[in-house]
Design a protein around this motif. Structure first.
Motif, PDB file in Angstrom:
ATOM      1  N   THR A   4     -10.740   8.034  13.542  1.00  0.00           N
ATOM      2  CA  THR A   4     -10.065   6.341  13.098  1.00  0.00           C
ATOM      3  C   THR A   4     -11.066   5.839  12.382  1.00  0.00           C
ATOM      4  OG1 THR A   4     -11.505   5.699  15.216  1.00  0.00           O
ATOM      5  CG2 THR A   4      -9.210   6.124  15.594  1.00  0.00           C
ATOM      6  N   ALA A   5     -10.481   5.735  11.400  1.00  0.00           N
ATOM      7  CA  ALA A   5     -10.699   4.751   9.271  1.00  0.00           C
ATOM      8  C   ALA A   5     -10.372   3.605  10.142  1.00  0.00           C
ATOM      9  CB  ALA A   5      -9.819   5.842   8.308  1.00  0.00           C
ATOM     10  N   THR A   6     -10.591   2.820   9.871  1.00  0.00           N
ATOM     11  CA  THR A   6     -10.676   0.853  10.122  1.00  0.00           C
ATOM     12  C   THR A   6     -10.123   1.216   9.237  1.00  0.00           C
ATOM     13  OG1 THR A   6     -12.012   0.622   8.391  1.00  0.00           O
ATOM     14  CG2 THR A   6     -13.248   0.854  10.198  1.00  0.00           C
ATOM     15  N   ALA A   7      -8.899  -0.056   9.781  1.00  0.00           N
ATOM     16  CA  ALA A   7      -7.222  -0.487   8.812  1.00  0.00           C
ATOM     17  C   ALA A   7      -7.879  -0.824   7.363  1.00  0.00           C
ATOM     18  CB  ALA A   7      -7.103  -1.524  10.013  1.00  0.00           C
ATOM     19  N   PRO A   8      -9.015  -1.501   7.099  1.00  0.00           N
ATOM     20  CA  PRO A   8      -8.792  -1.869   6.133  1.00  0.00           C
ATOM     21  C   PRO A   8      -8.905  -0.598   4.765  1.00  0.00           C
ATOM     22  CG  PRO A   8     -10.730  -3.421   7.158  1.00  0.00           C
ATOM     23  CD  PRO A   8     -10.397  -1.875   7.811  1.00  0.00           C
ATOM     24  N   GLN A   9      -9.829   0.148   5.213  1.00  0.00           N
ATOM     25  CA  GLN A   9      -9.739   1.913   4.677  1.00  0.00           C
ATOM     26  C   GLN A   9      -8.855   2.220   3.881  1.00  0.00           C
ATOM     27  OE1 GLN A   9     -12.988   3.440   6.010  1.00  0.00           O
ATOM     28  NE2 GLN A   9     -14.179   3.552   4.792  1.00  0.00           N
ATOM     29  N   GLN A  10      -7.795   2.278   5.199  1.00  0.00           N
ATOM     30  CA  GLN A  10      -6.404   2.781   5.021  1.00  0.00           C
ATOM     31  C   GLN A  10      -5.415   2.094   4.351  1.00  0.00           C
ATOM     32  OE1 GLN A  10      -5.802   5.089   8.032  1.00  0.00           O
ATOM     33  NE2 GLN A  10      -4.381   6.166   6.437  1.00  0.00           N
ATOM     34  N   MET A  11      -5.712   0.915   4.806  1.00  0.00           N
ATOM     35  CA  MET A  11      -4.959   0.125   3.594  1.00  0.00           C
ATOM     36  C   MET A  11      -4.908   0.636   2.131  1.00  0.00           C
ATOM     37  SD  MET A  11      -3.853  -3.674   4.697  1.00  0.00           S
ATOM     38  CE  MET A  11      -4.553  -4.786   3.403  1.00  0.00           C
ATOM     39  N   ILE A  16      -4.257   2.611  -3.105  1.00  0.00           N
ATOM     40  CA  ILE A  16      -4.883   3.406  -4.206  1.00  0.00           C
ATOM     41  C   ILE A  16      -4.040   4.370  -4.616  1.00  0.00           C
ATOM     42  CG2 ILE A  16      -6.588   5.219  -4.918  1.00  0.00           C
ATOM     43  CD1 ILE A  16      -8.363   2.840  -4.118  1.00  0.00           C
ATOM     44  N   THR A  17      -3.117   5.235  -3.252  1.00  0.00           N
ATOM     45  CA  THR A  17      -2.307   6.599  -3.972  1.00  0.00           C
ATOM     46  C   THR A  17      -1.029   6.164  -3.903  1.00  0.00           C
ATOM     47  OG1 THR A  17      -2.210   6.921  -1.365  1.00  0.00           O
ATOM     48  CG2 THR A  17      -3.075   8.585  -2.147  1.00  0.00           C
ATOM     49  N   HIS A  18      -0.245   4.792  -3.961  1.00  0.00           N
ATOM     50  CA  HIS A  18       0.031   4.498  -4.557  1.00  0.00           C
ATOM     51  C   HIS A  18       0.185   4.103  -5.594  1.00  0.00           C
ATOM     52  CE1 HIS A  18       4.665   2.287  -3.746  1.00  0.00           C
ATOM     53  NE2 HIS A  18       3.587   1.014  -5.153  1.00  0.00           N
ATOM     54  N   ARG A  19      -0.438   3.356  -5.752  1.00  0.00           N
ATOM     55  CA  ARG A  19      -0.631   3.023  -7.728  1.00  0.00           C
ATOM     56  C   ARG A  19      -1.047   4.137  -8.362  1.00  0.00           C
ATOM     57  NH1 ARG A  19      -5.143  -1.525  -7.623  1.00  0.00           N
ATOM     58  NH2 ARG A  19      -4.069  -3.480  -6.890  1.00  0.00           N
ATOM     59  N   PHE A  20      -1.204   5.131  -7.725  1.00  0.00           N
ATOM     60  CA  PHE A  20      -1.801   6.568  -8.881  1.00  0.00           C
ATOM     61  C   PHE A  20      -0.194   6.956  -9.233  1.00  0.00           C
ATOM     62  CE2 PHE A  20      -6.215   6.851  -8.275  1.00  0.00           C
ATOM     63  CZ  PHE A  20      -6.017   7.724  -9.910  1.00  0.00           C
ATOM     64  N   ALA A  21       0.981   7.458  -7.880  1.00  0.00           N
ATOM     65  CA  ALA A  21       1.599   8.178  -8.054  1.00  0.00           C
ATOM     66  C   ALA A  21       2.677   6.925  -8.882  1.00  0.00           C
ATOM     67  CB  ALA A  21       2.198   7.506  -6.627  1.00  0.00           C
ATOM     68  N   MET A  22       2.731   5.390  -9.027  1.00  0.00           N
ATOM     69  CA  MET A  22       3.189   4.870  -9.948  1.00  0.00           C
ATOM     70  C   MET A  22       2.626   5.254 -11.369  1.00  0.00           C
ATOM     71  SD  MET A  22       5.203   1.600  -9.181  1.00  0.00           S
ATOM     72  CE  MET A  22       4.020  -0.009  -9.711  1.00  0.00           C
ATOM     73  N   ARG A  23       1.544   5.181 -11.339  1.00  0.00           N
ATOM     74  CA  ARG A  23       1.266   5.436 -12.727  1.00  0.00           C
ATOM     75  C   ARG A  23       1.616   6.417 -13.391  1.00  0.00           C
ATOM     76  NH1 ARG A  23      -4.813   2.899 -13.940  1.00  0.00           N
ATOM     77  NH2 ARG A  23      -3.890   3.343 -16.240  1.00  0.00           N
ATOM     78  N   LYS A  24       1.650   7.257 -12.699  1.00  0.00           N
ATOM     79  CA  LYS A  24       1.932   9.144 -12.710  1.00  0.00           C
ATOM     80  C   LYS A  24       3.288   8.713 -13.310  1.00  0.00           C
ATOM     81  CE  LYS A  24       0.329  13.412 -10.957  1.00  0.00           C
ATOM     82  NZ  LYS A  24      -0.288  14.041  -9.628  1.00  0.00           N
TER      83      LYS A  24
END
Lengths: 443, 283
Positions: A4-11, A16-24
Motif C-alpha cells: 500500500t503505497a502512500t497516497a502522495p507517492q501514488q500521485m 510523472i507517467t502522465h508527463r512522460f506520456a505527454m512528452r512522448k
C-alpha cells in the motif's frame, strides 16, 4: 516496501507517467507536423511539375561554359570571308590573316578538330572528315542546304538536317551551315583572353616568356616598361573588363561600409535617448523604440524601391537603403547595451564632479564600446553580402554586373568569374572583421 | 621615491598622449573615408543626394494618396495577395528547415570531440564558409535559368546560404557544450547517432532553435527580395505592380503593408520565443 503505497507517492507516480506520456506524444508530434508541412509544400510548390519544366540541357550548357570557351571559325557565305573569333565576339576576333594553330587560312580553310576530326571550307562547300563515320559534305544549293552522308550511312542523332540549316554537334565541337554563314565552334577548357586580348603584344606568351619580358627583355613598346604595359593590358582587357569588375567590387564594399558606419553614427547618439537609464522622458524613449522598429520592419526591399525613386539607381541609393534598416537594428541593440551597463562606474565619475558629457565619455562609452564595435564589424561583413543583392536591385556594384551577365544567358564564364570574386570578397571581409574583433576588442 | 613616482606619472601621461594621438589619427582617417566615400557614391549615382532629397517624400505621398482614394480596394487586395505572401513565407520556412537540418549535420561533423572523421573537420568548416559567402541571389539566378521561375530556385538558394550561416553558429554552440554526457553514453556502448541525439542535442536545442528562429526572420526578408529579382512570392507581385506604375499604386501599398505587418508580427513573436528559449524565463 509495503504494497500500500502512500497516497502522495501514488500521485507522484501518476503525474510523472502522465508527463512522460505527454512528452512522448509531443516529441512524436513535431516530426509528424514537419512531414505534414513538407507534403503540403510539395504540392504548393508544384514539385512534381518542376521536373517537366526543368531545362537540364540549360544546366549542361552552363556547367560547360563555366570553365570552357569556344572559338568560332566563321565563313560569311555572301562575301566568302573567313574570320576566327573567340566566343564569336568582335572584341575577340583575330586580325585578318591570323588564326590559332589549329586553323590554316588560305584559298581552302583547314580546321583541325578534337578527336581526329577535320573540317575544310572549300568555297561555299564544307567537308567534314569524322573518324569512325566518314566524310560528310554540306553545301548550299540555291536556297537549300544539302547534306551528303558517307555511302550507306544512316542519319546519326548528332546531325540535324533541315532544308535551310544543317547542325552537327559532337560535344567538343559543333558545325552549322545556313544560307548566310558556315560556322565551326571548337570548345576548349579555360578562360581565353583572360589576361590579354589578341591585339596585345603579350597575347599567347608562355609564363616563362612573360617573366623574362617583365624582368630583363627589351621593351616591346618603347614608351613604357614591359611590366607596366602588362598591367595596363590586363587592367583594360576589353573582353573581361577587369577595371570595371574591380571597380564594381569596390562599389559594393563601399555601399556596405557607408551603410553600416552611417547607421552606426546615427544610431549611437539616438540609442542614449532610447535606453531606459538615459532617456530624458518615457515618451521620447517609446517614440524612438517605435521608430527603430519601423525602420527595421520596413524591409530593405521597400527602402530600395522608395529611395531609388528619389535618388535614381546607383551606389548612393544602395548605401542609404542599408543605412535605413541598420539604423533600426543598431538603435535596438545599442540601447539594449546601454541599459545593461554597470552604473557604479558612472557614479564614480559623477562623484568627481564630471558633467553629463564627461560621464558619458568616461563612464559609459568604455563599457559599451566593445559591443558597439563588434556589432558594427559583424554587420559590415554581413552587409557586404547584402550589398551584392541590393546592388542588383538598385543597379550598382557587382550585383548589377552579375545580373546583367546572367540575363544575357551566354556569358556564363563571366558569371563564374564574378561568383568567385564575390565569394572571395565576402571571405576577405569576414576574416578582416574577425581579425579586427580579436585584435582590438577581445584584448 | 618621488623620482620614481614622477617618472611613472610621465610614463603614464606619455602613454595617454600616444593613445590619444592614435585615436585622433584613426578618427581623422575614418572621417576622411566616410566623406570621400559618400562623395564617390554620390558621384556614381544616377541622381545626386541633394537634388533628390526634397523628392524623397514624393513617391510615398503619391502611392499613399492613390491608396487613400481607392481605400475600398485595400481589403480585397490584401486577400488577393495573401497566397503570394504565404508563398514567400513558405519559401522562408522550408529553406530554414532544410538549412537547419543540413547545418546540424555539418555542425556535428565539424565539432571537436564529436566529429565522425576528426581529420575532415577543416574540410567541413571550409564548406560552411563557402556556403555562407555565396549570396543567395547568385544561386537563385543561376537556378532560375535551369529550373525556370517559381519558388523552388529561391528556396534552394536560401537553404544553401542558411546551411552555411547556421552551421557556423550551431558548431560554435556545440563546441562549448559539456562533453561528459557523450563520454558516459560512449561507455555504455551508444553509437554515434545515439551519442549525438541523447548527449548533445538536449544541451544545444534551446540555443539552436533560437538561432533558427532568427534565421527565419532573415529568410523572410531574403525571400521577398529574391521574388523581386527573379522568382515567386510577394516580391514578384511588387515588381509587376511597380512596373505598371500609376494606377496600380494601391496594389503597391497593399503589398508594402502586408510585408511590413508580417515582418513585425514574426519579429515580435520570434523575439519573445527566443528570449524564452535562451533565458528560460517568460518575457
Amino acid at each position: 516496501m509495503s504494497m500500500t503505497a502512500t497516497a502522495p507517492q501514488q500521485m507522484l507516480h501518476t503525474t510523472i507517467t502522465h508527463r512522460f506520456a505527454m512528452r512522448k506524444r509531443r516529441a512524436l508530434a513535431v516530426p509528424v507536423l514537419i512531414v505534414a508541412y513538407l507534403i503540403y509544400v510539395f504540392f504548393a510548390f508544384d514539385l512534381a511539375g518542376l521536373a517537366g519544366r526543368a531545362r537540364l540541357d540549360n544546366g549542361a550548357i552552363l556547367l560547360k561554359d563555366f570553365w570552357s570557351y569556344k572559338t568560332h571559325v566563321t565563313r560569311d557565305n555572301r562575301s566568302g570571308e573567313v574570320s576566327v573569333a573567340v566566343e564569336g565576339e568582335r572584341k575577340g576576333t583575330y586580325p585578318a590573316g591570323q588564326a590559332p594553330d589549329w586553323v590554316t587560312l588560305g584559298a581552302v580553310t583547314n580546321i583541325a578538330l578534337p578527336g581526329g576530326a577535320h573540317a575544310t571550307y572549300d568555297g561555299p562547300t564544307a567537308r567534314l572528315d569524322i573518324p569512325d563515320f566518314g566524310r560528310v559534305t554540306v553545301a548550299p544549293d540555291g536556297r537549300q542546304i544539302v547534306l551528303t552522308l558517307p555511302d550507306g550511312a544512316a542519319l546519326p542523332d548528332w546531325i540535324s538536317a533541315a532544308p535551310n540549316r544543317v547542325d552537327i554537334n559532337r560535344g567538343k565541337w559543333r558545325f552549322s551551315m545556313t544560307k548566310s554563314r558556315t560556322e565551326v565552334f571548337r570548345y576548349q577548357p579555360g578562360w581565353e583572353l583572360f589576361f590579354f586580348t589578341i591585339d596585345s603584344p603579350f597575347h599567347g606568351k608562355s609564363l616563362g616568356d612573360m617573366i623574362a619580358l617583365a624582368l630583363w627583355e627589351p621593351r616591346l613598346d618603347a614608351t613604357q616598361p614591359n611590366i607596366v604595359a602588362m598591367a595596363n593590358g590586363f587592367w583594360t582587357n576589353r573582353m573581361w573588363h577587369h577595371d570595371q569588375v574591380f571597380g564594381a567590387l569596390g562599389e559594393t564594399v563601399l555601399m556596405a561600409f557607408l551603410g553600416t558606419m552611417g547607421a552606426g553614427l546615427i544610431a549611437f547618439p539616438l540609442a542614449f535617448f532610447a535606453a531606459s537609464n538615459f532617456a530624458p522622458a518615457r515618451s521620447v524613449r517609446l517614440l524612438l523604440r517605435r521608430l527603430f522598429d519601423f525602420l527595421r520592419g520596413v524591409d530593405g526591399l521597400i527602402w530600395t524601391v522608395i529611395l531609388s525613386r528619389a535618388f535614381g539607381p546607383g551606389p548612393l541609393t544602395g548605401s542609404l537603403a542599408i543605412l535605413m534598416t541598420d539604423t533600426g537594428t543598431f538603435g535596438k541593440t545599442f540601447s539594449e547595451a546601454l541599459e545593461n551597463i554597470d552604473g557604479k562606474q558612472v557614479e564614480g565619475i559623477a562623484s568627481t564632479g564630471a558633467t553629463t558629457l564627461q560621464r558619458a565619455r568616461f563612464g559609459v562609452i568604455p563599457q559599451v564600446a566593445p559591443v558597439v564595435l563588434s556589432q558594427l564589424l559583424y554587420y559590415l561583413e554581413s552587409n557586404t553580402r547584402s550589398a551584392t543583392v541590393i546592388g542588383a536591385l538598385v543597379g550598382g556594384g557587382i550585383g548589377l554586373l552579375l545580373t546583367q551577365a546572367i540575363i544575357t544567358q551566354k556569358d556564363w564564364e563571366e558569371v563564374c568569374y564574378y561568383m568567385i570574386l564575390i565569394v572571395l570578397m565576402v571571405m576577405v571581409m569576414d576574416s578582416l572583421s574577425g581579425w579586427i574583433r580579436r585584435r582590438f576588442i577581445k584584448g | 621615491m618621488t623620482d620614481a613616482r614622477a617618472s611613472l606619472t610621465a610614463d603614464y601621461l606619455g602613454q595617454v598622449k600616444r593613445k590619444r594621438l592614435y585615436g585622433g589619427i584613426l578618427l581623422i582617417l575614418f572621417a576622411a573615408l566616410m566623406t570621400s566615400g559618400w562623395m564617390v557614391a554620390d558621384g556614381r549615382n544616377a541622381g545626386g543626394f541633394w537634388s533628390g532629397l526634397h523628392r524623397i517624400l514624393d513617391f510615398p505621398t503619391e502611392i499613399l494618396s492613390e491608396a487613400a482614394q481607392n481605400w475600398r480596394n485595400l481589403p480585397g487586395l490584401f486577400i488577393h495577395y495573401l497566397p503570394s505572401l504565404v508563398e514567400t513565407l513558405n519559401i522562408a520556412a522550408v529553406s530554414t528547415l532544410f538549412g537547419a537540418g543540413l547545418a546540424t549535420v555539418l555542425a556535428m561533423l565539424s565539432t571537436r570531440g564529436l566529429a565522425l572523421w576528426p581529420r575532415l573537420i577543416p574540410v567541413f568548416r571550409r564548406m560552411m564558409d563557402i556556403l555562407r559567402a555565396v549570396p543567395e541571389i547568385v544561386i537563385a539566378l543561376v537556378l532560375i535559368f535551369i529550373l525556370g521561375g517559381g519558388p523552388v530556385p529561391a528556396m534552394i538558394a536560401i537553404a544553401l546560404h542558411t546551411t552555411g550561416a547556421l552551421g557556423k553558429l550551431f558548431s560554435e554552440v556545440s563546441e562549448n557544450c559539456d562533453i561528459k554526457p557523450v563520454e558516459g553514453l560512449e561507455s555504455v556502448g551508444a553509437n554515434w547517432l545515439q551519442r549525438v541525439w541523447f548527449g548533445i542535442i538536449p544541451q544545444v536545442a534551446p540555443n539552436w532553435s533560437s538561432y533558427a528562429l532568427l534565421r527565419f526572420e532573415i529568410n523572410i526578408r531574403a525571400s521577398a527580395i529574391l521574388g523581386f529579382v527573379g522568382s515567386g512570392g510577394i516580391g514578384y507581385d511588387l515588381k509587376t505592380s511597380l512596373q505598371w506604375g500609376l494606377g496600380k499604386y494601391d496594389e503597391v501599398v497593399a503589398i508594402f503593408l502586408l510585408l511590413f505587418v508580417t515582418i513585425m508580427i514574426v519579429d515580435h513573436f520570434s523575439d519573445r520565443a527566443r528570449a524564452r528559449l535562451v533565458k528560460g524565463g517568460r518575457v
